[in-house]
Design an enzyme around this catalytic site. Structure first.
Site, short mmCIF file in Angstrom:
data_model
loop_
_atom_site.label_atom_id
_atom_site.label_comp_id
_atom_site.label_asym_id
_atom_site.label_seq_id
_atom_site.Cartn_x
_atom_site.Cartn_y
_atom_site.Cartn_z
N LYS A 120 -24.24 -71.60 -25.95
CA LYS A 120 -25.06 -72.71 -25.45
C LYS A 120 -24.27 -73.97 -25.16
CE LYS A 120 -29.55 -71.21 -26.76
NZ LYS A 120 -30.70 -71.23 -27.62
N LYS A 203 -29.39 -60.50 -22.21
CA LYS A 203 -30.66 -60.15 -22.87
C LYS A 203 -31.84 -60.78 -22.12
CE LYS A 203 -31.72 -63.74 -26.12
NZ LYS A 203 -32.29 -64.19 -27.35
N LYS A 206 -37.02 -65.67 -22.33
CA LYS A 206 -38.11 -66.42 -21.72
C LYS A 206 -37.61 -67.69 -21.06
CE LYS A 206 -39.20 -67.61 -26.47
NZ LYS A 206 -40.07 -67.24 -27.54
P1 AMP Z 1 -36.83 -66.45 -29.92
O1 AMP Z 1 -37.81 -66.29 -28.83
O2 AMP Z 1 -35.44 -66.68 -29.45
O3 AMP Z 1 -37.29 -67.38 -31.00
O4 AMP Z 1 -36.76 -64.99 -30.59
C1 AMP Z 1 -37.77 -64.52 -31.43
C2 AMP Z 1 -37.49 -63.09 -31.86
O5 AMP Z 1 -37.49 -62.21 -30.74
C3 AMP Z 1 -36.13 -62.93 -32.55
O6 AMP Z 1 -36.27 -61.99 -33.61
C4 AMP Z 1 -35.27 -62.39 -31.45
O7 AMP Z 1 -34.19 -61.65 -31.96
C5 AMP Z 1 -36.26 -61.50 -30.70
N1 AMP Z 1 -35.87 -61.33 -29.30
C6 AMP Z 1 -35.78 -62.31 -28.36
N2 AMP Z 1 -35.37 -61.79 -27.18
C7 AMP Z 1 -35.19 -60.46 -27.37
C8 AMP Z 1 -34.77 -59.38 -26.53
N3 AMP Z 1 -34.45 -59.56 -25.26
N4 AMP Z 1 -34.71 -58.14 -27.09
C9 AMP Z 1 -35.03 -57.94 -28.37
N5 AMP Z 1 -35.43 -58.91 -29.21
C10 AMP Z 1 -35.51 -60.17 -28.74
#
Ligand code: AMP
Ligand code: TRP
Length: 341
Positions: A120, A203, A206
């Site tokens: 980042k 990956k 959002k």
């Molecule tokens: P975040 O939206 O970054 O707060 O992520 C929330 C949860 O979703 C965390 O456990 C991340 O590891 C999981 N996560 C986010 N993006 C992915 C993805 N592309 N594949 C698998 N898990 C994800």
């Protein structure tokens, strides 16, 4: 009245998700779906980590809207607040308080080595890097160990943060005596890394500027159809999984999780068929799998008081645990003006 969770194990599960925009099928397949699938086996707590999202979400109305929308999404995806309380991080002030305490047993070098921080901040001027993105893992460690967490179900991208949490907790315990449970990451073999539909080596996220890169849980059938149609594939036309075919492997993985099939079974199912039929079936499966979640989401969205009520139940449960733990921490470190020991 809050009912004590009726779990079959007394293992504590804790996980968190940022309210930064829409939840994607990456969040669902990598995290939420597993939380729901295991919820009756553990003593759970789930958290919408709004303090972690302040750097990216600077509009207060958007912050409020996203918090409630993510809560509604999680309930719609099947999180049962009676056995898996969901609360908002900033509603329990001990998270921020403990983060400060833990910063005293966290090294600058450790935080500098976090890949998420490096990614980042890469290529940015010092003046453009918020110290919050550097400090972020300390707050995450506080979230986890405040609740004597045994297991942290997350996607693969969070592995390093949970490892650091273990080091921080161990260091505190060594300095002040046994206080924190040392948590473990719970990362599934499939679904832990759902990739972008446009750049399959990245990956799915959002925050991707290109909305074709992800499918949001709230995407309607036409949008899903269009995004799968535009999803990149690999050079040959076979539906088979391999490291040389990251795009198709990713799509097969999504199909496999939703259809409850292994990658081999998915390959067999589509043998002799090309990408056209594969994409058509994947589209139908996604639409069908998301439909019940979307129907419930619409109900929760129409009833924001109910979402607020459920979050308050979660807050009450979390606050009891957090207050007790933080009092113990403060007693052990000796801060505060009371004559406690
Ligand atoms: P975040 O939206 O970054 O707060 O992520 C929330 C949860 O979703 C965390 O456990 C991340 O590891 C999981 N996560 C986010 N993006 C992915 C993805 N592309 N594949 C698998 N898990 C994800
Ligand atoms: N850093 C996590 C993410 O971006 C979110 C998070 C914050 C979290 N605190 C947590 C996840 C505690 C698990 C446990 O996905």
């Amino acid at each position: 009245m809050f009912m004590e969770p009726t779990s079959t194990s007394n293992k504590r599960v804790f996980s968190g998700m940022q309210p930064s925009g829409v939840a994607t099928i990456g969040n669902y397949l990598g995290a939420i779906r597993n939380w729901v699938a295991q919820q009756d086996q553990y003593d759970n707590l789930f958290c919408i980590v709004d303090l972690h999202a302040m750097g990216t979400l600077t509009d207060p109305d958007e912050m409020r809207e996203n918090i409630h929308s993510l809560a509604a999404t999680m309930f719609a995806a099947g999180l049962n607040p009676e056995i898996a309380p969901l609360f908002v991080q900033s509603d329990v002030p001990q998270h921020a308080e403990l983060a400060w305490t833990l910063s005293n047993v966290t090294q600058f070098g450790e935080l500098s080595r976090m890949t998420q921080f490096k990614d980042k901040s890469a290529g940015k001027d010092d003046a453009a890097i918020n110290s919050a993105i550097f400090f972020y893992p300390v707050l995450m460690a506080a979230d986890i160990i405040l609740y004597d967490t045994d297991l942290v179900p997350v996607g693969d991208d969070q592995r390093q943060h949970v490892e650091l949490t273990r080091d921080i907790a161990t260091r505190f315990n060594t300095r002040y005596g046994d206080t924190f449970v040392i948590p473990k990451a719970d990362i599934k073999e499939v679904g832990a890394r759902i990739m972008s539909l446009q750049e399959p080596t990245k990956k799915m996220s959002k925050s991707d500027a290109n909305a074709n890169a992800y499918i949001a849980l709230s995407d309607d059938p036409d949008v899903i159809k269009r995004k799968i149609k535009r999803a990149v594939t690999d050079s040959d036309a076979r539906v088979s999984a391999s490291p040389e075919k990251p795009a198709v492997t990713n799509l097969m993985q999504i199909y496999g999780i939703l259809a409850d099939l292994s990658l081999d079974q998915v390959e067999e199912h589509f043998s002799g068929k090309g990408y056209g039929p594969f994409k058509a079936e994947l589209t139908d499966l996604l639409i069908e799998s998301l439909a019940p979640i979307q129907a419930k989401l619409a109900e929760y969205k129409a009833n924001p008081e109910e979402v607020a009520r459920l979050l308050e139940i979660g807050r009450t449960r979390a606050a009891i645990l957090a207050e007790a733990k933080m009092a113990d921490v403060n007693r052990k470190t000796g801060v505060g003006g009371k004559l406690h020991r």
